[in-house]
Design a protein around this motif. Structure first.
Motif, short mmCIF file in Angstrom:
data_model
loop_
_atom_site.label_atom_id
_atom_site.label_comp_id
_atom_site.label_asym_id
_atom_site.label_seq_id
_atom_site.Cartn_x
_atom_site.Cartn_y
_atom_site.Cartn_z
N PHE A 323 14.63 0.39 -13.04
CA PHE A 323 13.29 0.76 -13.23
C PHE A 323 12.43 0.49 -11.84
O PHE A 323 13.03 -0.43 -11.27
CB PHE A 323 12.51 -0.17 -14.11
N TRP A 324 11.74 1.48 -11.44
CA TRP A 324 11.35 1.30 -10.02
C TRP A 324 9.78 1.79 -9.95
O TRP A 324 9.37 2.68 -10.64
CB TRP A 324 11.93 2.46 -9.17
N ASN A 325 9.07 0.75 -9.52
CA ASN A 325 7.66 0.63 -9.37
C ASN A 325 7.20 0.42 -8.10
O ASN A 325 7.65 -0.82 -7.71
CB ASN A 325 6.82 -0.04 -10.36
N GLY A 326 6.33 1.08 -7.41
CA GLY A 326 5.63 0.69 -6.25
C GLY A 326 6.22 1.11 -4.94
O GLY A 326 7.72 0.92 -4.76
N PRO A 327 5.82 2.23 -4.44
CA PRO A 327 6.57 2.53 -2.88
C PRO A 327 7.07 1.65 -1.94
O PRO A 327 6.28 0.75 -1.85
CB PRO A 327 5.35 3.67 -2.65
N MET A 328 7.82 1.61 -1.27
CA MET A 328 8.70 1.03 -0.41
C MET A 328 7.70 0.68 0.92
O MET A 328 8.08 -0.02 1.89
CB MET A 328 9.98 1.32 -0.06
N GLY A 329 6.98 1.92 1.36
CA GLY A 329 6.02 1.73 2.44
C GLY A 329 4.92 2.60 2.24
O GLY A 329 4.54 3.18 1.16
N VAL A 330 4.19 2.87 3.25
CA VAL A 330 2.79 3.53 3.25
C VAL A 330 3.27 5.14 3.27
O VAL A 330 3.18 5.57 4.20
CB VAL A 330 1.82 3.22 4.21
N PHE A 331 3.85 5.65 2.18
CA PHE A 331 4.65 6.85 2.06
C PHE A 331 3.60 8.00 2.49
O PHE A 331 3.93 9.08 2.96
CB PHE A 331 5.26 7.32 0.82
N GLU A 332 2.29 7.76 2.29
CA GLU A 332 1.29 8.84 2.34
C GLU A 332 1.46 9.16 4.12
O GLU A 332 0.92 10.37 4.35
CB GLU A 332 -0.05 8.13 2.08
N PHE A 333 1.94 8.52 4.81
CA PHE A 333 2.03 8.63 6.45
C PHE A 333 3.42 8.98 6.39
O PHE A 333 4.24 8.14 6.20
CB PHE A 333 1.53 7.32 7.13
N GLU A 334 3.66 10.04 6.76
CA GLU A 334 4.94 10.63 7.26
C GLU A 334 5.86 9.57 7.71
O GLU A 334 7.18 9.58 7.30
CB GLU A 334 5.05 11.84 7.98
N ALA A 335 5.51 8.99 8.90
CA ALA A 335 6.26 8.02 9.70
C ALA A 335 6.75 6.90 8.79
O ALA A 335 7.73 6.22 9.22
CB ALA A 335 5.38 7.55 10.83
N PHE A 336 6.20 6.89 7.62
CA PHE A 336 6.37 5.34 7.04
C PHE A 336 6.92 5.50 5.40
O PHE A 336 6.78 4.69 4.70
CB PHE A 336 5.13 4.45 7.00
N ALA A 337 7.33 6.93 5.30
CA ALA A 337 7.78 7.35 3.94
C ALA A 337 9.34 7.05 3.61
O ALA A 337 9.98 7.29 2.73
CB ALA A 337 7.49 8.81 3.82
N GLY A 338 10.02 6.69 4.82
CA GLY A 338 11.58 6.72 4.90
C GLY A 338 12.09 5.96 3.86
O GLY A 338 12.92 6.16 3.09
N GLY A 339 11.50 4.59 3.72
CA GLY A 339 11.87 3.67 2.83
C GLY A 339 11.93 4.38 1.32
O GLY A 339 12.74 4.22 0.44
N THR A 340 10.68 4.85 0.99
CA THR A 340 10.26 5.40 -0.31
C THR A 340 11.20 6.53 -0.82
O THR A 340 11.95 6.69 -1.71
CB THR A 340 8.98 5.68 -0.41
N ARG A 341 11.65 7.32 0.40
CA ARG A 341 12.28 8.45 0.23
C ARG A 341 13.80 7.96 -0.13
O ARG A 341 14.51 8.56 -1.09
CB ARG A 341 12.43 9.31 1.53
N ALA A 342 14.29 6.89 0.73
CA ALA A 342 15.35 6.44 0.47
C ALA A 342 16.01 5.98 -1.20
O ALA A 342 16.92 6.36 -1.63
CB ALA A 342 15.92 5.57 1.48
N VAL A 343 14.96 5.27 -1.56
CA VAL A 343 14.96 4.81 -2.76
C VAL A 343 14.89 5.79 -3.75
O VAL A 343 15.77 5.81 -4.82
CB VAL A 343 13.91 3.79 -3.07
#
Ligand SMILES: Nc1ncnc2c1ncn2[C@@H]1O[C@H](COP(=O)(O)OP(=O)(O)O)[C@@H](O)[C@H]1O
Ligand SMILES: O=C(OP(=O)(O)O)[C@H](O)COP(=O)(O)O
Length: 404
Positions: A323-343
């Motif tokens: 179960f996953w809730n909550g983005p890993m970073g501020v994914f709305e900004f491309e530069a900070f979407a990497g962690g969310t994308r990886a998960v």
């Protein structure tokens, strides 16, 4: 759950009858543009079925967290427009919640048509701690729909003891909507005989709300991954400096307790090992990956770093249930979407039973272009799902069972 549901209501017949529907239309916005309409789409089937059956449909919903008074930043106007487009018929928005505009609009409502009331949280009684206030607002809402019925369909908000979710079910005959039932049906699989290893990944920014669920989750899961804005209170509790990152200072002792409890129970608690430390909260903020032991005092962590992204993906790979809730970073900004994308990618690759929940987490999955069918279920509720997984009675569900 033995409650009456939407199908029961439809078979009783709703032609010409008022039906008040509580939906969760809390969508992410960029200015007045909806960046992800997932919750509007999810709310559509119930509203459509009622309208097609000839009901006078009055929809109540919240947007964001205004402070109990009208605030143009949180108007439901963009949502009314989108709902109308998806329904193929204009959805007028009342200028208020239970005032003159709402009264006039609902009084003149034709059979089979839909109106949206303005943000329920523009009225302080909606979220008041005082049940008398909430009951008063519920009575005013019910008065807009004489002889009406109430359909609770806002799954994302059923964990809130609020007037339009909880007290309203005591004043109007109440029915569970299709979305609420469908969500509960899937989430049940995460509580009954869950397949292990069971991994929960938490992130996002509603830190104080969601820290509360951790004590309970530690009794249920095998592994807990903590990223997003949630991670910094844990890192600080471990003695690291977190610069200007999101921090829940008042819950540090509680979090220290979680760290000790996880160790005692043999629950693997996985924290980031590096973060993207940025100069400020902006899409183009200068940033660099730093070790969690070396976050500069004037920087804020806006994403987990690349080593953490790899670590988290590895810790998800052998799970049987996630179960996953909550983005890993501020994914709305491309530069900070990497962690969310990886998960998200790790979940798509996984053969596990995977559920992602939460308005922004679901939006992230779609915005990052991941296939929705790569997940076993995408839930409209983050906090609501978490509280359900804790085994807590959800107020909006208890109310349908007549427990309010
Ligand atoms: N490190 C961080 N600092 C600040 N905000 C963050 C951070 N990581 C994630 N967020 C923000 O968390 C928000 C989503 O949080 P939340 O509402 O708890 O998730 P959900 O809607 O999926 O339940 C996103 O808008 C995202 O930008
Ligand atoms: O966005 C929501 O929840 P989520 O962020 O936990 O998915 C719901 O609309 C509930 O909103 P709230 O957390 O302001 O009560």
């Amino acid at each position: 759950m033995s409650v009456k549901n939407l199908d029961d209501l439809l078979s009783e017949g709703v032609q010409g009858r008022y039906v008040l529907v509580r939906s969760d239309l809390n969508v992410p916005l960029d200015g007045s543009a909806i960046t992800d309409d997932g919750r509007v789409r999810a709310a559509l089937p119930t509203i459509k079925k009622l309208a097609e059956a000839g009901a006078k449909v009055v929809v109540a919903a919240h947007l964001g967290r205004p402070k109990g008074e009208p605030d143009p930043k949180f108007t439901l106007a963009p949502v009314a427009r989108r709902l109308g487009e998806l329904l193929g018929a204009e959805v007028p928005l009342a200028g208020d919640l239970v005032g003159e505009s709402a009264k006039a609009l609902t009084a003149g409502l034709a059979d089979g048509s839909v109106v949206l009331l303005e943000n329920v949280r523009f009225d302080a009684r909606e979220t008041s701690k005082d049940a008398v206030d909430r009951s008063e607002l519920a009575a005013e809402l019910a008065a807009l729909t004489p002889g009406g019925a109430f359909v609770s369909d806002g799954f994302g908000v059923v964990h809130r003891k609020q007037a339009s979710v909880y007290e309203i079910a005591a004043v109007l005959p109440a029915y569970a909507g299709g979305l609420v039932l469908a969500e509960l049906d899937v989430l049940k699989k995460l509580t009954d005989d869950v397949k292990r290893p069971y991994v929960v990944a938490l992130g996002g920014s509603k830190v104080s709300d969601k820290l509360g669920v951790i004590a309970n989750l530690l009794t249920k899961v095998d592994r807990l991954l903590i990223g997003g804005g949630m991670a910094y209170t844990f890192l600080k509790a471990k003695g690291y400096e977190v610069g200007t990152s999101l921090l829940q200072e008042d819950q540090l002792d509680q979090v220290k307790g979680f760290l000790a409890e996880a160790e005692k129970r043999g629950v693997e608690l996985v924290l980031p090992v590096d973060v993207l430390a940025a100069e400020g909260f902006a899409a183009d903020a200068a940033h660099e990956a730093v070790d969690v032991t070396a976050i500069p005092a004037d920087r804020m962590g806006l994403d987990i770093g690349p080593r953490s992204a790899e670590l988290f993906a590895r810790k998800l790979a052998d799970a049987a249930t996630v179960f996953w809730n909550g983005p890993m970073g501020v994914f709305e900004f491309e530069a900070f979407a990497g962690g969310t994308r990886a998960v998200a990618e790790a979940l798509v690759k996984s053969d596990a039973f995977t559920v992602v929940g939460g308005g922004d987490s679901a939006a992230a999955v779609r915005q990052l272009g991941l296939p929705e069918d790569g997940f076993s279920h995408i839930s409209t509720g983050g906090g609501a799902s978490l509280e359900y997984l804790e085994g807590k009675e959800l107020p909006g569900v208890a109310a349908l069972e007549g427990k309010n």
